[in-house]
Motif scaffolding. Structure first.
Motif, PDB file in Angstrom:
ATOM      1  N   LYS A  27       0.851  -1.185   0.000  1.00  0.00           N
ATOM      2  CA  LYS A  27       0.000   0.000   0.000  1.00  0.00           C
ATOM      3  C   LYS A  27       0.891   1.240   0.000  1.00  0.00           C
ATOM      4  CE  LYS A  27      -3.842  -0.035   2.283  1.00  0.00           C
ATOM      5  NZ  LYS A  27      -4.848  -0.073   3.355  1.00  0.00           N
TER       6      LYS A  27
ATOM      7  N   GLY B 258       4.247   4.681  -7.992  1.00  0.00           N
ATOM      8  CA  GLY B 258       3.753   3.310  -7.990  1.00  0.00           C
ATOM      9  C   GLY B 258       2.267   3.242  -7.717  1.00  0.00           C
ATOM     10  N   GLU B 259       1.745   2.025  -7.778  1.00  0.00           N
ATOM     11  CA  GLU B 259       0.324   1.798  -7.549  1.00  0.00           C
ATOM     12  C   GLU B 259      -0.039   2.024  -6.085  1.00  0.00           C
ATOM     13  OE1 GLU B 259      -1.102  -1.927  -9.423  1.00  0.00           O
ATOM     14  OE2 GLU B 259       0.966  -2.141 -10.099  1.00  0.00           O
ATOM     15  N   GLY B 260      -1.236   2.571  -5.844  1.00  0.00           N
ATOM     16  CA  GLY B 260      -1.685   2.764  -4.470  1.00  0.00           C
ATOM     17  C   GLY B 260      -1.815   1.448  -3.723  1.00  0.00           C
TER      18      GLY B 260
ATOM     19  N   GLU C  72      -0.930  -2.680  -4.474  1.00  0.00           N
ATOM     20  CA  GLU C  72      -0.216  -3.541  -5.427  1.00  0.00           C
ATOM     21  C   GLU C  72      -0.008  -4.924  -4.818  1.00  0.00           C
ATOM     22  OE1 GLU C  72       4.015  -3.655  -7.939  1.00  0.00           O
ATOM     23  OE2 GLU C  72       3.718  -2.180  -6.346  1.00  0.00           O
TER      24      GLU C  72
END
Length: 642
Positions: free
Chosen positions: A47, A329-331, A333
């Motif tokens: 996260k 980056g992704e919230g 992943e």
């Protein structure tokens, strides 16, 4: 199956004592902490949170444990934030409940003003959980950070700790701030043998015992402060903090500069040979890597290193950078790890659960893992050990999905779903012994084969349990003597006996069986040993000294529920129970007693015919005789037909 408790921030209230769906599970107390998987699940749920005052990266990994019991809170506001890690034990109910409720309280009431407000909040939420009659407990460590009012000023930290998770403060050069707590941390582990904790425990009516070299409250719990754990909060009082185990946080205040960073880690990070100084140093190295600063990558690296350093526990790591901005980056992943034990049901379940933490299904996770493996292979030296491991993992998929299927497409994910279904779903047991030999009088089935059949056949298992048969009562068809149920001695007794026996050799997996019950498959009177089969979740068999086995003779009990009118009236009148309309299905049904609570005269009963397990007043249940031979007869018929 039991309905899982929602993960930490899911919107769900406490459940009542009286109803659980499906099969009951859970490990015996003595084996719970030691039980593991055949391979570690090293997938990571990630996260990332950015904002005006903080940048946060969080990573959690299941590791060797059968399930993930940690939870966390990231509540970042413009001028302050609350960051916490909650490490559950005996289940994930408590950690998930506390994390969710803290998030709700912060959203409703804002930042607690002082120490008194923080303590009051912790004790109030602990009472809420205890009143919900759910099992398990959880440690908790947290920090409330207040941003400076002027640029470049110091951040104020209010650090709280309940148990043995830790808050660490790192510096930009990779050094650890020399805190006053355990191993230079900001927090002190609440262990029962800590002099101040021992004094408090004994003052409140508890005691500290050393079990297998570990100090435990009342010979059971290895931490002296925790949420939940109701069985250790029955003496002392009247204040909630005056019990042998309490949820009152130990609080301290600090200040730090904007270039410092915070780390919150569960005790799994510290369990192996991974001291706090090394944890901070590794995180700092990752934060200095080329490209945008990503605290999540630092947290991921810490989890992986903890596994390498010997941790067998769940792993959670949170890195909090002071100062706002975006986090690359992704919230949310999912970083899939090797899918190394596909035939093992416990491994598949743990792997799937970690994927669900990041909002992915197991087929989606495997599709991503397949992509990652192929990408890594393309860049790796084909003769390296890493490449060989990747090739072996890829080989299990055969030719793999068609190249015509786009990566991430629903059709490609369906291919992995079909591949999963084609695998043998039977659990690959740990297997400390070889296969069973025929044991006459069983209609063609060996004891071991009969046991395996019942464990892997839900219909037979339900039939056995509905007839009041635990594994210790199971009869081989046409045998006059039941299979003996035994309980294994303590570790400090078993290990020396095994090592001293000329025909036996110690295996560390035997430690998980200490205190557990199993069935004797066969005896060898020539050397005084017996082969014992342990039911899931252990799922293995082993030869042990007969002197280290105590026979268990207590029979299972079968009961019948009364009619619906009497049942509803009794449940509604009971202070510890709450009526649920699904209980109406129990009218006149037969079930097996799972456990008894003598204090409030209730029984937990499993009703296989309607797939419910419920707590009911003992007055609503009638004890009845059970038929033992029917189960073996059914099993033998199935064995002959197959």
């Amino acid at each position: 199956m039991l309905l899982p408790f929602p993960h930490h921030l899911a919107q769900a209230g406490p459940t009542s004592k009286n109803l659980e769906e499906g099969h009951t599970g859970g490990l015996p107390k003595a084996a719970k902490m030691g039980q593991g998987l055949p391979k570690a699940v090293t997938s990571v749920a990630v996260k990332r949170v950015g904002g005006t005052a903080f940048r946060v990266g969080f990573a959690e990994m299941n590791g060797w444990r059968p399930s993930m019991e940690d939870a966390h809170v990231i509540y970042a506001q413009d001028t302050w934030g609350f960051f916490g890690v909650f490490d559950g034990h005996g289940g994930d109910q408590c950690s998930g409940f506390i994390a969710r409720r803290i998030h709700e309280e912060l959203a409703q009431s804002g930042m607690p003003d002082d120490d008194e407000a923080v303590i009051a909040l912790a004790l109030r939420l602990d009472k809420e959980f205890l009143d919900s009659n759910q099992p398990s407990g959880s440690t908790g460590t947290f920090v409330i950070v207040k941003a400076p009012t002027t640029p470049g000023g110091n951040y104020h930290l209010r650090v709280g700790n309940i148990g043995d998770s830790r808050v660490l403060l790192g510096r930009a050069d990779g050094s650890i701030y020399p805190g006053p707590g355990t191993d230079s941390g900001l927090t002190t582990d609440h262990k029962p043998d800590l002099p101040s904790e021992r004094q408090r425990i004994e003052r409140t009516g508890g005691n500290v015992q050393e079990v297998m070299g570990v100090a435990r409250v009342n010979g059971d719990l290895a931490v002296s402060r925790a949420f939940g754990d109701a069985q250790h909060k029955t003496t002392g009082g009247p204040k909630p903090e005056d019990h042998p185990v309490c949820a009152a946080p130990e609080l301290m205040e600090f200040e730090c500069g904007p270039t410092d960073f915070l780390m919150l880690v569960c005790d799994g990070i510290s369990e192996g040979s991974f001291p706090n100084e090394a944890v901070v140093r590794l995180a700092a190295e990752k934060l200095k890597a080329e490209g945008p600063v990503d605290p999540a990558q630092a947290a991921i690296a810490v989890c992986h290193e903890a596994i390498k350093c010997g941790s067998k526990d769940n792993l959670s790591c949170m890195v909090v950078l002071l100062g706002g901005g975006e986090v690359p980056g992704e919230g949310v992943e999912f970083v899939p790890g090797p899918f190394e034990a596909p035939e093992n049901a416990a491994f598949r379940k743990a792997y799937a659960a970690m994927a669900e933490h990041a909002g992915m299904s197991l087929p989606q996770a495997l599709e991503k893992r397949f992509r990652n493996c192929r990408s890594e292979l393309a860049q790796a030296d084909p003769n390296s050990e890493g490449a060989k491991e990747l090739q072996a993992e890829m080989a299990q998929y055969g030719s793999g999905p068609s190249e015509d299927l786009p990566e991430g497409s629903s059709e490609r994910i369906e291919w992995f779903n079909n591949w999963l279904e084609s695998r043998n779903s039977t659990e690959n047991a740990a297997g400390l012994g070889d296969g069973a030999e025929p044991d006459g009088g069983s209609g063609g089935l060996t004891r071991d084969q009969l046991w395996e059949m019942i464990q892997n056949n839900p219909r037979l298992r339900d039939m056995a349990e509905s007839n009041g048969l635990g594994f210790e009562r199971l009869l081989i068809h046409d045998r006059e003597e039941p299979m003996r149920a035994v309980r294994v001695a303590k570790l400090e007794e078993l290990k020396p006996a095994v090592e001293a026996h000329s025909a036996l050799k110690w295996d560390d997996r035997l430690a998980d069986a200490c205190g557990c019950e199993g069935i004797v498959l066969r005896d060898d009177e020539s050397d005084g040993t017996a082969q014992v089969r342990f039911p899931p979740p252990l799922g293995f068999k082993a030869w042990l000294p007969t002197s280290m086995l105590q026979e268990v003779t207590q029979p299972c009990k079968k009961v019948k529920a009364c009619d619906i009118d009497q049942l509803k009236e009794a449940v509604q009148a009971h202070s510890a129970l709450k009526w649920d309309d699904r209980l109406a299905k129990l009218s006149g049904e037969e079930g097996m007693v799972v456990q008894q609570d003598k204090e409030d005269a209730t029984l937990q009963v499993r009703f296989p015919s309607v797939s419910l397990t419920a707590w009911l007043p003992e007055s609503t249940l009638t004890y009845i005789e059970s038929s033992e031979a029917a189960v073996a007869e059914e099993a033998n018929e199935q064995g002959e037909s197959s």
